[in-house]
Design a protein around this motif. Structure first.
Motif, PDB file in Angstrom:
ATOM      1  N   ASP A   1      -3.526   1.051 -14.045  1.00  0.00           N
ATOM      2  CA  ASP A   1      -4.457   0.335 -13.460  1.00  0.00           C
ATOM      3  C   ASP A   1      -4.037  -1.546 -13.392  1.00  0.00           C
ATOM      4  OD1 ASP A   1      -2.693  -0.952 -15.438  1.00  0.00           O
ATOM      5  OD2 ASP A   1      -4.439  -1.588 -17.610  1.00  0.00           O
ATOM      6  N   GLY A   2      -2.837  -1.199 -12.965  1.00  0.00           N
ATOM      7  CA  GLY A   2      -2.603  -1.807 -11.500  1.00  0.00           C
ATOM      8  C   GLY A   2      -2.735  -1.348 -10.198  1.00  0.00           C
ATOM      9  N   PHE A   3      -3.629  -0.193  -9.790  1.00  0.00           N
ATOM     10  CA  PHE A   3      -3.226  -0.193  -9.168  1.00  0.00           C
ATOM     11  C   PHE A   3      -5.117   0.474  -8.342  1.00  0.00           C
ATOM     12  CE2 PHE A   3       0.739   1.954 -10.404  1.00  0.00           C
ATOM     13  CZ  PHE A   3       2.009   1.664  -9.075  1.00  0.00           C
ATOM     14  N   ARG A   4      -5.202   0.466  -7.061  1.00  0.00           N
ATOM     15  CA  ARG A   4      -6.374   0.200  -6.411  1.00  0.00           C
ATOM     16  C   ARG A   4      -6.718   0.910  -5.365  1.00  0.00           C
ATOM     17  NH1 ARG A   4     -10.566  -2.127  -2.281  1.00  0.00           N
ATOM     18  NH2 ARG A   4      -8.750  -3.573  -2.242  1.00  0.00           N
ATOM     19  N   ALA A   5      -7.279   2.591  -6.028  1.00  0.00           N
ATOM     20  CA  ALA A   5      -7.838   3.143  -5.239  1.00  0.00           C
ATOM     21  C   ALA A   5      -8.530   2.730  -3.673  1.00  0.00           C
ATOM     22  CB  ALA A   5      -8.657   4.448  -5.323  1.00  0.00           C
ATOM     23  N   LEU A   6      -8.182   2.974  -2.061  1.00  0.00           N
ATOM     24  CA  LEU A   6      -8.393   2.896  -0.833  1.00  0.00           C
ATOM     25  C   LEU A   6      -9.249   4.129  -0.128  1.00  0.00           C
ATOM     26  CD1 LEU A   6      -5.180   0.519   0.223  1.00  0.00           C
ATOM     27  CD2 LEU A   6      -7.829  -0.379  -0.674  1.00  0.00           C
ATOM     28  N   PRO A   7     -10.442   3.458   0.922  1.00  0.00           N
ATOM     29  CA  PRO A   7     -10.807   5.187   1.269  1.00  0.00           C
ATOM     30  C   PRO A   7      -9.534   5.101   2.460  1.00  0.00           C
ATOM     31  CG  PRO A   7     -11.486   3.560   1.647  1.00  0.00           C
ATOM     32  CD  PRO A   7     -10.917   2.736   0.779  1.00  0.00           C
ATOM     33  N   GLU A   8      -9.573   5.895   3.116  1.00  0.00           N
ATOM     34  CA  GLU A   8      -8.590   6.464   3.933  1.00  0.00           C
ATOM     35  C   GLU A   8      -9.038   5.578   5.515  1.00  0.00           C
ATOM     36  OE1 GLU A   8      -5.771   8.744   4.880  1.00  0.00           O
ATOM     37  OE2 GLU A   8      -6.669   8.966   1.732  1.00  0.00           O
ATOM     38  N   PRO A   9      -7.497   4.971   5.838  1.00  0.00           N
ATOM     39  CA  PRO A   9      -7.874   3.728   7.169  1.00  0.00           C
ATOM     40  C   PRO A   9      -8.965   4.410   7.948  1.00  0.00           C
ATOM     41  CG  PRO A   9      -5.375   4.274   7.189  1.00  0.00           C
ATOM     42  CD  PRO A   9      -6.051   5.076   5.868  1.00  0.00           C
TER      43      PRO A   9
ATOM     44  N   GLY B   1      -1.921  12.213  -4.061  1.00  0.00           N
ATOM     45  CA  GLY B   1      -2.380  11.491  -2.723  1.00  0.00           C
ATOM     46  C   GLY B   1      -2.985  10.744  -2.515  1.00  0.00           C
ATOM     47  N   THR B   2      -3.996   9.961  -3.496  1.00  0.00           N
ATOM     48  CA  THR B   2      -4.354   8.662  -3.180  1.00  0.00           C
ATOM     49  C   THR B   2      -4.186   7.427  -2.717  1.00  0.00           C
ATOM     50  OG1 THR B   2      -5.245   9.037  -5.175  1.00  0.00           O
ATOM     51  CG2 THR B   2      -6.530   7.125  -4.820  1.00  0.00           C
ATOM     52  N   LEU B   3      -4.168   7.271  -1.403  1.00  0.00           N
ATOM     53  CA  LEU B   3      -4.065   6.053  -0.994  1.00  0.00           C
ATOM     54  C   LEU B   3      -4.337   4.911  -2.561  1.00  0.00           C
ATOM     55  CD1 LEU B   3      -2.788   4.733   1.614  1.00  0.00           C
ATOM     56  CD2 LEU B   3      -4.963   3.840   2.474  1.00  0.00           C
ATOM     57  N   VAL B   4      -3.262   3.637  -2.689  1.00  0.00           N
ATOM     58  CA  VAL B   4      -3.772   3.264  -3.629  1.00  0.00           C
ATOM     59  C   VAL B   4      -2.463   1.081  -3.214  1.00  0.00           C
ATOM     60  CG1 VAL B   4      -3.495   4.174  -5.146  1.00  0.00           C
ATOM     61  CG2 VAL B   4      -1.527   3.169  -4.749  1.00  0.00           C
ATOM     62  N   SER B   5      -3.454   0.405  -3.146  1.00  0.00           N
ATOM     63  CA  SER B   5      -2.884  -0.605  -3.260  1.00  0.00           C
ATOM     64  C   SER B   5      -2.967  -1.370  -4.418  1.00  0.00           C
ATOM     65  CB  SER B   5      -3.866  -2.226  -2.509  1.00  0.00           C
ATOM     66  OG  SER B   5      -5.316  -1.865  -3.167  1.00  0.00           O
ATOM     67  N   HIS B   6      -1.661  -2.188  -4.433  1.00  0.00           N
ATOM     68  CA  HIS B   6      -0.995  -2.721  -5.610  1.00  0.00           C
ATOM     69  C   HIS B   6      -0.320  -4.135  -5.297  1.00  0.00           C
ATOM     70  CE1 HIS B   6       2.838  -1.543  -4.952  1.00  0.00           C
ATOM     71  NE2 HIS B   6       2.558   0.032  -4.329  1.00  0.00           N
TER      72      HIS B   6
ATOM     73  N   VAL C   1       0.278  -1.195  -0.130  1.00  0.00           N
ATOM     74  CA  VAL C   1       0.029   0.158  -0.450  1.00  0.00           C
ATOM     75  C   VAL C   1       0.996   1.232  -0.063  1.00  0.00           C
ATOM     76  CG1 VAL C   1      -1.839  -0.652   1.039  1.00  0.00           C
ATOM     77  CG2 VAL C   1      -0.434   0.254   2.723  1.00  0.00           C
ATOM     78  N   GLY C   2       0.313   1.887  -1.012  1.00  0.00           N
ATOM     79  CA  GLY C   2       1.351   3.971  -0.421  1.00  0.00           C
ATOM     80  C   GLY C   2       0.187   4.786  -1.289  1.00  0.00           C
ATOM     81  N   ARG C   3       1.392   5.923  -1.025  1.00  0.00           N
ATOM     82  CA  ARG C   3       0.429   7.215  -2.062  1.00  0.00           C
ATOM     83  C   ARG C   3       1.086   7.802  -3.818  1.00  0.00           C
ATOM     84  NH1 ARG C   3      -3.581   8.632   1.741  1.00  0.00           N
ATOM     85  NH2 ARG C   3      -2.987   7.878   3.984  1.00  0.00           N
ATOM     86  N   VAL C   4       0.044   7.902  -4.635  1.00  0.00           N
ATOM     87  CA  VAL C   4      -0.013   8.305  -5.372  1.00  0.00           C
ATOM     88  C   VAL C   4       0.871   9.809  -5.230  1.00  0.00           C
ATOM     89  CG1 VAL C   4      -0.563   8.647  -7.501  1.00  0.00           C
ATOM     90  CG2 VAL C   4      -1.466   7.311  -5.851  1.00  0.00           C
ATOM     91  N   VAL C   5       2.351  10.355  -6.044  1.00  0.00           N
ATOM     92  CA  VAL C   5       2.794  11.186  -5.813  1.00  0.00           C
ATOM     93  C   VAL C   5       3.079  11.607  -6.851  1.00  0.00           C
ATOM     94  CG1 VAL C   5       4.395  10.728  -3.546  1.00  0.00           C
ATOM     95  CG2 VAL C   5       4.820  10.125  -6.030  1.00  0.00           C
TER      96      VAL C   5
ATOM     97  N   TYR D   1      -4.691  -1.992   5.387  1.00  0.00           N
ATOM     98  CA  TYR D   1      -5.206  -2.999   4.199  1.00  0.00           C
ATOM     99  C   TYR D   1      -4.157  -4.094   3.684  1.00  0.00           C
ATOM    100  CZ  TYR D   1      -8.426   0.716   3.985  1.00  0.00           C
ATOM    101  OH  TYR D   1      -9.393   1.797   3.906  1.00  0.00           O
ATOM    102  N   LEU D   2      -3.847  -4.715   4.470  1.00  0.00           N
ATOM    103  CA  LEU D   2      -2.679  -5.296   3.944  1.00  0.00           C
ATOM    104  C   LEU D   2      -2.665  -7.421   4.833  1.00  0.00           C
ATOM    105  CD1 LEU D   2       0.943  -4.115   3.217  1.00  0.00           C
ATOM    106  CD2 LEU D   2      -0.776  -4.934   1.380  1.00  0.00           C
ATOM    107  N   GLY D   3      -3.536  -6.453   6.068  1.00  0.00           N
ATOM    108  CA  GLY D   3      -3.745  -7.533   7.089  1.00  0.00           C
ATOM    109  C   GLY D   3      -5.141  -7.898   7.324  1.00  0.00           C
TER     110      GLY D   3
END
Length: 339
Positions: free
Chosen positions: A108-116, A90-95, A76-80, A125-127
């Motif tokens: 298309d290899g990333f999925r936007a996530l809500p803030e934890p 600033g979008t939080l994404v999983s991949h 999980v990380g942030r789009v910079v 979001y990894l657990g």
């Protein structure tokens, strides 16, 4: 704008237990983004038992890691930086571009996530709110078809999947939930923190069969298997008629250099009408919306607890993975790559 990424590569296919010499750390320079690409700075990357299987070149449900190439896995990380409107900065994404601190790939290899949720890091979001929790949810409810009133046994219960599965079983009305773990401290955590009704140390002098019989004197109806080997053999001994097993992992043999013999009591599958089903979570992503709805609500209501073992620094990812394989984690093992 250019960026430097620190990445971990596999350089040897381990025989037996992996060592640090089987990996190397490299730096990769990224140039300007191409149209349709995003750049993400990872916050956490996941290390998982299934990755050991990808380090050997054999037939499996997922291709092996390529030698001399950066490994992959959940992160999980942030789009910079971005070139697409759907994933703004600033979008939080999983991949699946783990084992590195910075990644630049097609959007298309990333999925936007809500803030934890409050008081939770994005690693959740990894657990318990990610693939780990989904694996526990699907294995218990779809594969093993757990019903209210069942007695459930979970091996490797102090790990990420096991801690989630035990709590889901309780929330879904199990009569009794039993777990195994590898230290007295982890056994205590299972009953005191995760709500298991009984737990035992599989490294104890007494056999797993004997300890499971004592913990489940009336037998078990469901077995969630993360370990295999003697644990599966013990479950076959304790199953009631019509018992169901979800075979999720076999960590007991991941580093073995010889073939592991099968359980000596396989005939019980026939005489007791048992169902043993292996599964990998990639075939059950259609259940993710139902999982997110239920687990998200349980988490928000404080009905689910989770623990993480956090290792700092992408350069320490190999140490984190080897520690995971030695059972040094409680809950989910993650590497914190961001500040």
């Amino acid at each position: 704008m250019t960026a430097t990424s620190t990445q971990i590569q596999l350089v040897n296919r381990p025989v037996g237990w992996p060592t640090a010499d089987d990996f190397r750390t490299v730096t990769v320079e990224y140039g300007d983004l191409a149209p349709g690409q995003v750049r993400v700075v990872n916050e956490f990357v996941s290390v998982d038992p299934y990755m050991r299987g990808r380090m050997i070149d054999t037939r499996s449900y997922i291709p092996p890691f390529a030698l001399d190439a950066t490994m992959t896995g959940g992160a999980v990380g942030r789009v910079v930086e971005t070139t697409v409107d759907e994933l703004p900065v600033g979008t939080l994404v999983s991949h699946q571009y783990g084992w590195r601190d910075v990644v630049q790939e097609d959007a298309d290899g990333f999925r936007a996530l809500p803030e934890p949720p409050a008081n939770a890091a994005s690693s959740v979001y990894l657990g318990v709110l990610g693939m780990t929790g989904l694996t526990a949810y699907v294995g218990l409810l779809t594969i093993a078809r757990m019903q209210p009133g069942d007695t459930v046994f979970i091996s490797g219960a102090a790990g990420a999947v096991g801690t989630a599965a035990g709590q889901i079983a309780q929330l879904k009305g199990a009569k009794r939930v039993i777990g195994s773990a590898g230290t007295p401290e982890k056994v205590a955590l299972l009953t005191e923190r995760y709500g298991y009704d009984a737990a035992f140390d599989y490294k104890d002098d007494r056999s797993i069969r004997e300890q499971l019989r004592d913990a489940a004197p009336d037998g078990i109806d469901v077995y969630f298997d993360n370990v295999g080997g003697e644990h599966l053999e013990a479950a076959l001994d304790s199953f009631n008629d019509g018992g169901r097993a979800a075979l999720c992992g076999a960590i007991a043999q991941y580093n073995s250099t010889t073939r592991t013999p099968g359980p000596s009591n396989m005939a019980n599958i026939i005489t007791r009408g048992l169902t043993l089903t292996g599964f990998t979570i990639g075939h059950y992503f259609d259940q993710a919306p139902a999982f997110r709805g239920e687990m998200g609500q349980w988490f928000a209501d404080g009905k689910v607890v989770h623990d993480e073992t956090v290792v700092d620094g992408i350069e320490n990812s190999v140490d984190a993975f080897l520690g995971l394989m030695r059972g040094e984690n409680v809950g989910k093992m993650v590497v914190r790559t961001g500040s």
